[in-house]
Enzyme design. Sequence first.
Site, PDB file in Angstrom:
ATOM      1  N   HIS A 135       6.605   7.232  -0.937  1.00  0.00           N
ATOM      2  CA  HIS A 135       6.232   5.857  -0.574  1.00  0.00           C
ATOM      3  C   HIS A 135       7.214   4.842  -1.156  1.00  0.00           C
ATOM      4  O   HIS A 135       6.839   3.710  -1.483  1.00  0.00           O
ATOM      5  CB  HIS A 135       4.807   5.539  -1.030  1.00  0.00           C
ATOM      6  CG  HIS A 135       3.764   6.389  -0.379  1.00  0.00           C
ATOM      7  ND1 HIS A 135       3.266   6.130   0.883  1.00  0.00           N
ATOM      8  CD2 HIS A 135       3.137   7.516  -0.797  1.00  0.00           C
ATOM      9  CE1 HIS A 135       2.367   7.045   1.211  1.00  0.00           C
ATOM     10  NE2 HIS A 135       2.287   7.907   0.208  1.00  0.00           N
ATOM     11  N   ASN A 207      -3.860   6.424   3.861  1.00  0.00           N
ATOM     12  CA  ASN A 207      -2.753   6.758   4.764  1.00  0.00           C
ATOM     13  C   ASN A 207      -3.148   6.413   6.193  1.00  0.00           C
ATOM     14  O   ASN A 207      -4.320   6.176   6.485  1.00  0.00           O
ATOM     15  CB  ASN A 207      -2.409   8.256   4.693  1.00  0.00           C
ATOM     16  CG  ASN A 207      -1.625   8.628   3.451  1.00  0.00           C
ATOM     17  OD1 ASN A 207      -0.987   7.788   2.830  1.00  0.00           O
ATOM     18  ND2 ASN A 207      -1.675   9.893   3.080  1.00  0.00           N
ATOM     19  N   HIS A 399      -3.572   3.331  -8.166  1.00  0.00           N
ATOM     20  CA  HIS A 399      -4.095   4.533  -8.822  1.00  0.00           C
ATOM     21  C   HIS A 399      -5.438   4.878  -8.190  1.00  0.00           C
ATOM     22  O   HIS A 399      -6.349   4.036  -8.145  1.00  0.00           O
ATOM     23  CB  HIS A 399      -4.248   4.276 -10.322  1.00  0.00           C
ATOM     24  CG  HIS A 399      -4.871   5.394 -11.098  1.00  0.00           C
ATOM     25  ND1 HIS A 399      -4.773   6.719 -10.717  1.00  0.00           N
ATOM     26  CD2 HIS A 399      -5.620   5.393 -12.242  1.00  0.00           C
ATOM     27  CE1 HIS A 399      -5.423   7.470 -11.587  1.00  0.00           C
ATOM     28  NE2 HIS A 399      -5.941   6.691 -12.515  1.00  0.00           N
TER      29      HIS A 399
END
Length: 764
Positions: A135, A207, A399
């Site tokens: 990413h 995603n 996170h």
Amino acid sequence: MDPKKAAKDVADKVADAAESVVEKATDALTPQIPGAPGPAPAPLKEPTEPVPPLPPKPDQAAPQARTATGADTGADPHVRTQQGAHLTTATGVKLRDTDHSLKAGSRGPTLLQDHHLREKITHFDHERIPERVVHARGSGAHGYFEAYGTAESICHAAVFEKGETTPVFVRFSTVLGNRGSMDTARDTRGFATKFYTREGNWDLVANNIPVFFIQDGIKFPDIIHAGKPHPDREIPQAQSAHDTFWDFVSLHTEAQHHTIWNMSDRGIPRSYRMMEGFGVHTFRLVNAEGVTSLVKFHWKPKLGVHSLTWEEAQMLGGVDPDFHRRDLADAIESGAFPEWELGVQVFEDNPEQVFEGIDLLDPTKIVPEELAPVQPIGRLVLNKNTTNFFAETEQIAFHAGHLVPGIDVTDDPLLQTRLFSYVDTQLSRLGGPNYNQLPINRPHTEVNDMFRDGFHQHAVHSGVAPYKPNTLDGGCPFAAGADLSEEQTKAFTDAAVRVAESTKVRENPVSYDDHYSQTRQFWLSMSPVEKEHIIRAYTFELGKCYEQAIKERQLQALANIDPVLCAEVATGLGLPAPEPTVPLTDLAPSPALSQLTGGPWPGDGRMVGIVVDPDGDLDGVTEVRTAILAAGMVPLIFAPHGGKVGGLDVQRTFATGRSVEVDAVLVAGSPVPAPDARPLREEKAGAADTPTLDPRVTMLLEECFRHAKAIGAWGAGVDALAAAGIATDAPGVVTGSAGAEVLTEVQTLMGTHRAWERLGAPVA
């Protein structure tokens, strides 16, 4: 004089001066067309009269001005920008020259005592931080999330309370490429959202594909190493069309489901604004009574799900490798704010964690929406661009373990690994454990974590007892209570889930063994045109592999998905199609998996090209341009030269513009070849032999036609279509006597994204 008052007076003068500069420039700006690099146009000559730094553009925002421990300072978020009209050192000493180093005479050696040179070069040498391993290529924006209140029955998190508006930052990204790779590579996209809730930060790291390549996080380094460029040559960049990738996915057949999604049009989205997002994993929600539910998160774009054609993606990689980040920023700047609806699929939290025979802990499986509808719980709007890409988009730290009360994780073995990996990554990238104190990461609530010191410590801690229990600091900080009725004591409580008593093993449950039934379901759910694109993607990618054995092994996997898919790809590779080695399971097709489902979709922020002839009849162009702006779209005038045509600003010349920049094209004239339409000067000028029409216009129209985009023409523009060989009775081609009526029909066609019939296969 009071130093505070003096400082305020200076700040006010700076703000007034900056505002004056912007006001003077307002008339010269064209706010309807995005892309202005700064808040004011640049003068011809270098300014000599000192002025303070200009304010940010109206579309830009910055992280809220909060302290490192979460306190709201009440200051303008842009107070952290550069201050004063004069160049200084990092310690605020004004400088008179930054163009010449200090030398022993004009031709002598540079002196070591040049403190400004040393500081300037040293800082420059340390500007970069390690890019993300995955990413790395991303773009982000600020916005807000507004809750509908429909999730309150299953989750007590404040972010879901009815009417609650929560600031957010969203970062979109590709997975495989480095920071300098192109936006339009065939790849999975990240859709990571940081919610700055009043209970702390919640990160939903999603995603654009709902399943993952692997079932267990221990294999994450393997799939990424396989997808990344070959280590000996560092090629190919940002691609899966190479041997190591296909070697891995053909051996680990659990990857076949994600792979077919990636080979579909989902792998090359038209825009981040037209891209779904999926939390991938199953999460556990807890309501106010302590009752738990299992959920999967879904982001649904307001504009519908839409993709590029493969040729468009390839062209954009050269013409505009920043296409997706530009599209996002331009849409926000032009007021076409991207919007998504957040929804959840809700399942009973049963001991097996299974729904309709589908293992909810297997990240390579979906639950079809026909079996568990997606229930809307809120909407996301992005309405501000970043002020500084590095400080915000590059330094934001997500996170999966950033959770708030009411949201918890499950035992999904991929998710469990992510809970470790994200923290470890930030320690490497952001230089230590204090990355949550960076402005973009700071929570919008009180922080009293007892953490101390470390690299880049921004907080100035007081007290003498950073431990518990203590009496020296009065016992502070105290653990929060469990009474959810009192807002000030609401605390994160791990869901009391029973952990099965079992023997330690390194294995997957039997339910993880089915690698093909849902992969076949995806194939069966596609429309004919989408199936053609999947066949082409597999054929292209495998055709780029060197090893014949890898091609044959992947063909075997395709045979286990669908014989027709396998046979068509095998034909393209010049190889025989193998027979299936597993029984073919026909699950019911899921219409929600096809991008052609639904609509019509709004045209917010779409680009409409208008081809004009300076020597032709320009009647109607102004009217059409105004109507495009009123519809929330962006008009781009294409002309033989820059400057103005008929009083209208030209955004693209025939030399600089390309079809892939627009979603539809309107032809208002039939311009003859311009003076620069010579192959020696401009390669595109040799693309067609049309002496009555500029060959670059011919190419523009041919490409738009080939890519099934809506095309409209009126007046002499109809002659241009004929000169370019575009049939006026073809699907998606509109002609008329006036521009306004043509635009109306073209807008309707744009609502379905493309004229699908033109791609050579029926839509259904």
